[in-house]
Scaffold this motif. Structure first.
Motif, PDB file in Angstrom:
ATOM      1  N   GLU A  92      -3.210   2.665  -2.625  1.00 31.55           N
ATOM      2  CA  GLU A  92      -3.111   1.767  -3.286  1.00 31.55           C
ATOM      3  C   GLU A  92      -2.020   1.515  -4.334  1.00 31.55           C
ATOM      4  O   GLU A  92      -1.490   0.446  -5.240  1.00 31.55           O
ATOM      5  CB  GLU A  92      -3.982   2.079  -4.458  1.00 31.55           C
ATOM      6  N   ILE A  93      -1.299   2.463  -4.581  1.00 32.10           N
ATOM      7  CA  ILE A  93      -0.122   1.992  -5.243  1.00 32.10           C
ATOM      8  C   ILE A  93       0.987   1.672  -4.310  1.00 32.10           C
ATOM      9  O   ILE A  93       1.483   0.673  -4.582  1.00 32.10           O
ATOM     10  CB  ILE A  93       0.532   4.159  -5.583  1.00 32.10           C
ATOM     11  N   PHE A  94       0.959   2.169  -3.123  1.00 31.95           N
ATOM     12  CA  PHE A  94       1.934   0.944  -2.438  1.00 31.95           C
ATOM     13  C   PHE A  94       1.773   0.367  -2.078  1.00 31.95           C
ATOM     14  O   PHE A  94       2.629  -0.944  -2.467  1.00 31.95           O
ATOM     15  CB  PHE A  94       1.756   1.492  -0.926  1.00 31.95           C
ATOM     16  N   ARG A  95       0.428  -0.460  -2.134  1.00 32.28           N
ATOM     17  CA  ARG A  95      -0.206  -2.175  -2.577  1.00 32.28           C
ATOM     18  C   ARG A  95       0.299  -2.689  -3.622  1.00 32.28           C
ATOM     19  O   ARG A  95       1.051  -3.361  -3.538  1.00 32.28           O
ATOM     20  CB  ARG A  95      -1.242  -2.144  -1.858  1.00 32.28           C
ATOM     21  N   TRP A  96       0.131  -1.540  -4.564  1.00 31.17           N
ATOM     22  CA  TRP A  96       0.494  -2.827  -6.134  1.00 31.17           C
ATOM     23  C   TRP A  96       2.069  -3.000  -5.850  1.00 31.17           C
ATOM     24  O   TRP A  96       2.466  -3.544  -6.480  1.00 31.17           O
ATOM     25  CB  TRP A  96      -0.109  -1.430  -7.002  1.00 31.17           C
ATOM     26  N   VAL A 109      14.694  -2.654   4.794  1.00 35.03           N
ATOM     27  CA  VAL A 109      13.245  -3.179   4.108  1.00 35.03           C
ATOM     28  C   VAL A 109      12.712  -2.352   4.276  1.00 35.03           C
ATOM     29  O   VAL A 109      11.331  -2.132   3.447  1.00 35.03           O
ATOM     30  CB  VAL A 109      13.697  -4.349   3.266  1.00 35.03           C
ATOM     31  N   HIS A 110      13.234  -3.064   6.239  1.00 33.52           N
ATOM     32  CA  HIS A 110      11.290  -2.049   6.195  1.00 33.52           C
ATOM     33  C   HIS A 110      11.013  -0.108   6.564  1.00 33.52           C
ATOM     34  O   HIS A 110       9.982  -0.244   6.003  1.00 33.52           O
ATOM     35  CB  HIS A 110      11.384  -2.547   7.884  1.00 33.52           C
ATOM     36  N   LEU A 144       8.091   4.803   1.138  1.00 30.52           N
ATOM     37  CA  LEU A 144       6.881   3.997   0.020  1.00 30.52           C
ATOM     38  C   LEU A 144       5.884   4.830   0.597  1.00 30.52           C
ATOM     39  O   LEU A 144       4.821   5.218   0.027  1.00 30.52           O
ATOM     40  CB  LEU A 144       7.164   2.864  -0.376  1.00 30.52           C
ATOM     41  N   LYS A 145       5.077   4.172   1.883  1.00 32.87           N
ATOM     42  CA  LYS A 145       3.847   4.025   2.031  1.00 32.87           C
ATOM     43  C   LYS A 145       3.437   5.409   2.600  1.00 32.87           C
ATOM     44  O   LYS A 145       2.992   6.166   2.287  1.00 32.87           O
ATOM     45  CB  LYS A 145       3.760   3.488   3.073  1.00 32.87           C
ATOM     46  N   LYS A 146       4.814   6.110   3.127  1.00 27.85           N
ATOM     47  CA  LYS A 146       4.497   7.855   3.489  1.00 27.85           C
ATOM     48  C   LYS A 146       4.119   8.798   2.293  1.00 27.85           C
ATOM     49  O   LYS A 146       3.628   9.307   2.397  1.00 27.85           O
ATOM     50  CB  LYS A 146       5.731   8.307   4.581  1.00 27.85           C
TER      51      LYS A 146
END
Length: 331
Positions: free
Chosen positions: A103-107, A89-90, A96-98
């Protein structure tokens, strides 16, 4: 000794996890903070138990003993599955964050907070911005492999104890061999020095490879790093294959009786050895298929193909050498 080494790193990982989760006590469920504390206690108690009782063949309260050992075994496997899932998961979140904007990652993260045990209304409060928090976060994820290995190590030892419950050993048919380790005897010294040189060189090549491939440098630098990585591994695998073949040839000239007695430890060793090799065989097989099917074929593809073929050969020769050695009587 190996169990204690992995246990120490597992305890360090639990300390890092407690420090990391304590930074989010306002938006994190209590179970996330309690879990590493309980796991640390379990590691200490189990390591002490195995250190004291690993060689015992129990002949009283057989059913209760077997039940307790099997419960311990399944607990270790559950911890192993949890660690593998958490690490996966990590890594997925890191990728994903990379590849996405913040903003999209937080959503997306809001929908996955139930996995982490956080409340979605407090996403902003749970950001890990402090330096100490980042150290805890990176530290415990780097230590996950040690915890995974500890769980597998402990599972193997508990399984052997479970097989030994009620077992009678014929002491007359087993020889006691005490190894005399002399560091500066020529064969031992040369072997240790060569092994240390390969280990240090491998770490250096791996660090250089990771830095070059993951950096934003031009593609030529990345190709050079890949070429260096594959050439180093091809040389190491070739040497390992030759050494294993040489060891098997020496076995033919060293006439010893083969030990055919029932031995749970040796049976487990062989099963784990073959099971672990299956994963590497599968990776090498899929690599070969991908390289043959891909176009165009360049020098990197040729090196990758050679590496995959040598990996299969090395694991085969190594397993033959180890299994044959496990079944040989002492001198």
């Amino acid at each position: 000794g190996g169990l204690i080494l992995f246990a120490i790193f597992s305890l360090v990982m639990d300390v890092f996890k407690i420090g990391y989760y304590s930074s989010f006590y306002s938006c994190l469920s209590a179970i996330k903070i309690i879990y590493p504390i309980v796991q640390a206690i379990f590691v200490v108690v189990q390591t002490y138990f195995l250190w004291v009782s690993a060689k015992d063949c129990i002949h009283v309260h057989l059913n209760v003993t077997r039940c307790g050992l099997m419960l311990t075994l399944t607990t270790n496997l559950a911890v192993w599955m949890s660690a593998v899932t958490d690490e996966s998961v990590h890594k997925a979140h890191s990728k994903l964050k990379k590849n996405m904007t913040e903003e999209i990652f937080r959503w997306l993260l809001k929908g996955n907070l139930t996995i982490l045990g956080m409340r979605s209304s407090s996403v902003e409060e749970c950001n890990c911005n402090s330096q100490i928090c980042q150290i805890f976060k990176n530290g415990y994820f780097w230590l996950y492999p040690f915890n995974i290995e500890y769980s597998l190590f402990a599972s193997a030892m508990v399984y052997v104890m479970w097989k030994n419950v009620g077992r009678f050993i014929d002491h007359h048919s087993h020889h006691i061999q005490r190894l005399k380790f002399r560091l500066f005897r020529r064969t031992f010294f040369v072997g240790i020095m060569l092994g240390l040189i390969i280990l240090v060189s491998g770490l250096g090549v791996l660090i250089l490879y990771e830095v070059q491939v993951n950096s934003n440098t031009e593609s030529s630098k990345k190709s050079q790093a890949l070429t260096m990585y594959y050439i180093f591994n091809i040389v190491c695998l070739s040497l390992m294959s030759l050494v294993c073949i040489g060891g098997s040839v020496i076995y033919r000239f060293d006439k010893r009786d083969m030990d055919r007695h029932k031995n749970p430890t040796r049976t487990l060793d062989v099963a784990l050895l073959m099971g672990a090799a299956l994963g590497q065989y599968a990776i090498s097989y899929y690599s070969i298929v991908a390289i043959v099917a891909s176009t165009p074929r360049d020098a990197i593809s040729a090196l990758n193909l050679t590496y995959a073929l040598l990996m299969i050969a090395q694991h085969t020769f190594q397993n033959i050498f180890i299994i044959e050695g496990l079944h040989r009587q002492p001198p």
